[in-house]
Motif scaffolding. Structure first.
Motif, short mmCIF file in Angstrom:
data_model
loop_
_atom_site.label_atom_id
_atom_site.label_comp_id
_atom_site.label_asym_id
_atom_site.label_seq_id
_atom_site.Cartn_x
_atom_site.Cartn_y
_atom_site.Cartn_z
N PHE A 1 -26.22 -18.91 36.10
CA PHE A 1 -27.11 -18.03 36.65
C PHE A 1 -27.80 -19.34 37.87
O PHE A 1 -27.71 -20.38 37.69
CB PHE A 1 -28.40 -17.71 35.80
CG PHE A 1 -27.98 -16.66 35.05
CD1 PHE A 1 -28.03 -15.39 35.03
CD2 PHE A 1 -27.74 -17.20 33.62
CE1 PHE A 1 -27.56 -14.53 34.17
CE2 PHE A 1 -27.51 -16.12 32.55
CZ PHE A 1 -27.38 -14.90 32.63
N ILE A 2 -27.98 -18.39 38.78
CA ILE A 2 -28.55 -19.42 39.94
C ILE A 2 -29.89 -19.92 39.49
O ILE A 2 -30.69 -19.37 38.82
CB ILE A 2 -28.93 -18.29 41.24
CG1 ILE A 2 -27.88 -17.84 41.89
CG2 ILE A 2 -29.88 -19.05 42.08
CD1 ILE A 2 -28.20 -16.56 42.99
N PRO A 3 -29.97 -21.34 39.89
CA PRO A 3 -30.92 -21.95 39.25
C PRO A 3 -32.45 -22.23 39.78
O PRO A 3 -33.03 -23.18 39.98
CB PRO A 3 -30.11 -23.59 39.40
CG PRO A 3 -29.58 -23.44 40.44
CD PRO A 3 -29.25 -22.18 40.68
N PHE A 4 -32.93 -20.94 40.27
CA PHE A 4 -34.26 -20.90 40.74
C PHE A 4 -34.79 -19.58 40.71
O PHE A 4 -34.13 -18.67 40.55
CB PHE A 4 -34.25 -21.54 42.11
CG PHE A 4 -33.41 -21.18 42.95
CD1 PHE A 4 -32.95 -19.99 43.59
CD2 PHE A 4 -32.57 -22.42 43.35
CE1 PHE A 4 -31.99 -19.64 44.49
CE2 PHE A 4 -31.49 -21.99 44.29
CZ PHE A 4 -31.13 -20.62 44.75
N TYR A 5 -36.14 -19.69 40.56
CA TYR A 5 -36.90 -18.34 41.06
C TYR A 5 -37.32 -18.16 42.61
O TYR A 5 -37.71 -19.30 43.08
CB TYR A 5 -37.94 -18.08 40.41
CG TYR A 5 -37.89 -18.03 38.64
CD1 TYR A 5 -36.83 -17.15 38.17
CD2 TYR A 5 -38.79 -18.67 37.79
CE1 TYR A 5 -36.75 -16.86 36.89
CE2 TYR A 5 -38.65 -18.56 36.44
CZ TYR A 5 -37.46 -17.77 35.97
OH TYR A 5 -37.25 -17.60 34.64
N ILE A 6 -37.12 -17.21 43.29
CA ILE A 6 -37.52 -16.93 44.52
C ILE A 6 -38.66 -16.21 44.77
O ILE A 6 -38.85 -15.10 43.94
CB ILE A 6 -36.67 -16.63 45.41
CG1 ILE A 6 -35.82 -15.41 44.99
CG2 ILE A 6 -35.32 -17.93 45.50
CD1 ILE A 6 -34.70 -14.99 45.97
N GLN B 1 -35.83 -10.65 38.56
CA GLN B 1 -34.80 -10.92 37.89
C GLN B 1 -33.59 -11.29 38.78
O GLN B 1 -32.38 -11.03 38.69
CB GLN B 1 -34.41 -9.74 37.07
CG GLN B 1 -35.47 -9.48 35.93
CD GLN B 1 -35.10 -8.20 35.13
OE1 GLN B 1 -35.41 -7.18 35.21
NE2 GLN B 1 -33.95 -8.15 34.12
N PHE B 2 -33.81 -11.92 39.67
CA PHE B 2 -33.03 -12.21 40.94
C PHE B 2 -31.58 -12.81 40.30
O PHE B 2 -30.60 -12.49 40.53
CB PHE B 2 -33.47 -13.10 42.16
CG PHE B 2 -32.45 -13.34 43.26
CD1 PHE B 2 -32.42 -12.15 44.34
CD2 PHE B 2 -31.74 -14.35 43.33
CE1 PHE B 2 -31.68 -12.37 45.23
CE2 PHE B 2 -30.84 -14.45 44.42
CZ PHE B 2 -31.11 -13.36 45.42
N ALA B 3 -31.95 -13.81 39.47
CA ALA B 3 -30.52 -14.56 39.01
C ALA B 3 -29.93 -13.67 38.25
O ALA B 3 -28.50 -13.80 38.11
CB ALA B 3 -31.14 -15.60 37.99
N ASP B 4 -30.54 -12.64 37.21
CA ASP B 4 -29.69 -11.78 36.47
C ASP B 4 -28.83 -10.51 37.47
O ASP B 4 -28.07 -10.29 37.24
CB ASP B 4 -30.77 -11.05 35.62
CG ASP B 4 -31.32 -11.91 34.58
OD1 ASP B 4 -31.13 -11.80 33.35
OD2 ASP B 4 -32.41 -12.41 35.05
#
Length: 501
Positions: free
Chosen positions: A109-114, A177-180
């Motif tokens: 998964f992308i490694p951050f929250y935005i 849930q951007f990474a999901d």
């Protein structure tokens, strides 16, 4: 939304013990069989076919998708091909999901929250190996595409948690849930290329970041941001201002507290405890925090309403389903399921079934009823049973709503019971609601398609930097200034606790 809930939502898409599935090619015949199967099941079961999108438009879309299935295609391409038929329903309870094992413990998964501020996007929590990406770093592109463009595509690809043309639910979930969402739509990736600007810097930098498994993501979040993890239990009470006698009641879900509790006694006990505490503390202003509350059991939402509704009420005006849904609620090997269905439902006169008990009456609480000012913090992720609470409260003419519009419609939604179907060849899964739930509300009392806020609150860049609960800060300022949108219903002879301004 706090980190504890973010981690929970990320785990919803992960099957423990699963691994990323191997590549699969779908033949034209297989693709047409899957699409036809899906369309037939939607026509048979979904109570909202034609409600938000006309049936003629749905038929045209289906024909267009079907006629383009002329060549073999990879699984992910077919996933993108099927998606428009599901999203065209504009139903937040209908979900297209990957086949079993496609997303698993090896998915990266992308490694951050935005978080957005206006048209810009900023990193709020960084779990990558590059610790120089501080909170407040502007994220400009991912793999050569602007974050705004990616976010727009993810919002269009999945209508989960957002009914009709409402955007707040889709915007909220696709960011929380951007990474999901990214992994589900674009697939797992070992690394990504990003461009960014560090806080207080105009230089555009570039970097390549390794993506993380869910386990690594969780472990890093808990290590780096342990003081920000929300550990408050559902239905917890917190006194936030003794001068104005203000408390916050966190209602994070209407799902049951215990698994084996068909009558929801545990939820009811905790709710009683919360309102006894509010009465004991002499709370005059109650902030009900329903941000991120995706719904749950209607009975539990009714139990909450009992503490401030001024007179006996019902939640639903109608609960209806199509005839074919009956076969999904009974089993041949269990004769009691047939009897139970007959007790619960009757013919609605138009070929389907209606609930016999949808208009169940609930009596307001007396000794522990809350009579002060009610403030509701809400956002696009306040969905389903949460919107039922908000709609009934608005219909009763009480409460002040702060934040952004809820995810569900004021009139009701499609929910209640669900059937998850598996497409024969691709093995994709689609969750289909079986019931149309119509709220017992007066249409003219709506303040929009959803429940709209009286005061819209948006995030500032300073809010990102400080991780401030900006909606609560705004709400507390309203309380200190004595601002209420609707006065609480007062018993005869009683004096209002505060005057509106």
């Amino acid at each position: 939304m706090k980190i504890g809930r973010l981690l929970f939502f990320m785990g919803l898409m992960i099957g423990l013990g699963c691994s990323v599935a191997p590549a699969q090619t779908i033949t034209p015949d297989q693709a047409r069989t899957d699409l036809t199967y899906l369309k037939r099941k939607l026509d048979l079961l979904h109570p909202g076919m034609g409600y938000y999108t006309p049936k003629t438009r749905m038929e045209q879309l289906y024909d267009s998708l079907y006629n383009r299935l002329t060549a073999p295609m990879p699984y992910m391409t077919f996933y993108h091909h099927v998606s428009p038929l599901v999203t065209a329903l504009k139903d937040g309870h209908t979900n297209l999901n990957h086949r079993k094992n496609f997303i698993g413990k090896s998915t990266r998964f992308i490694p951050f929250y935005i978080r957005p501020v206006g048209d810009q996007y900023f990193i709020s929590h960084n779990v990558s190996a590059d610790t120089s990406l501080h909170r407040g770093t502007e994220l400009i592109t991912i793999n050569g595409r602007t974050v705004a463009d990616l976010h727009r595509e993810l919002m269009e690809a999945d209508h989960s948690g957002s009914d009709g043309d409402n955007l707040t639910g889709r915007r909220q979930w696709s960011l929380v849930q951007f990474a999901d969402y990214y992994a589900a739509w674009y697939g797992s990736a070992d690394s990504i290329r990003i461009t960014y600007r560090l806080p207080n810097d105009t230089l555009v930098r570039a970097s390549r970041l390794h993506c993380l498994t869910l386990t690594s993501f969780r472990n890093t979040i808990q290590r780096r941001y342990k003081n920000e993890i929300d550990r408050r239990p559902n239905l917890s009470v917190r006194i936030v201002d003794t001068l104005t006698h203000t408390a916050v009641l966190r209602v994070s879900t209407f799902m049951g507290i215990k698994k084996n509790d068909p009558f929801q006694w545990a939820f009811n006990r905790r709710l009683k405890k919360a309102f006894r505490e509010l009465k004991k503390e002499g709370v005059e202003n109650l902030v009900v925090d329903m941000q991120g509350n995706g719904g749950g059991i209607v009975l539990n939402s009714a139990r909450l309403l009992r503490y401030w509704m001024p007179k006996p009420f019902t939640i639903m005006q109608h609960e209806e389903m199509k005839r074919a849904a009956r076969n999904e609620l009974i089993t041949r090997w269990n004769p009691f399921s047939v009897l139970n269905f007959s007790l619960q439902y009757k013919s609605n006169g138009s070929g389907g079934f209606a609930s016999r008990f949808s208009r169940r009456h609930y009596r307001p609480r007396t000794r522990t009823a809350f009579k002060g000012n009610l403030y509701f913090m809400m956002n696009g992720a306040s969905f389903s049973a949460s919107t039922s609470v908000l709609a009934k409260t608005l219909d009763a003419g009480i409460g002040t709503f702060i934040g952004e519009a809820s995810g569900s419609a004021y009139w009701g939604d499609f929910a209640g019971h669900f059937k998850t179907i598996t497409l024969p060849y691709s093995r994709m899964q689609v969750r289909i609601p079986l019931k149309k739930l119509t709220h017992a509300v007066v249409a003219d009392r709506a303040n929009g398609f959803t429940v709209e806020p009286d005061f819209t609150v948006t995030r500032s860049y300073d809010d990102v930097l400080t991780n401030r609960d900006y909606v609560l800060d705004y709400t507390l300022r309203l309380i200190r200034e004595g601002v209420v949108a609707r006065q609480p219903i007062q018993p005869i002879g009683a004096q209002p606790l505060q005057a509106s301004r």
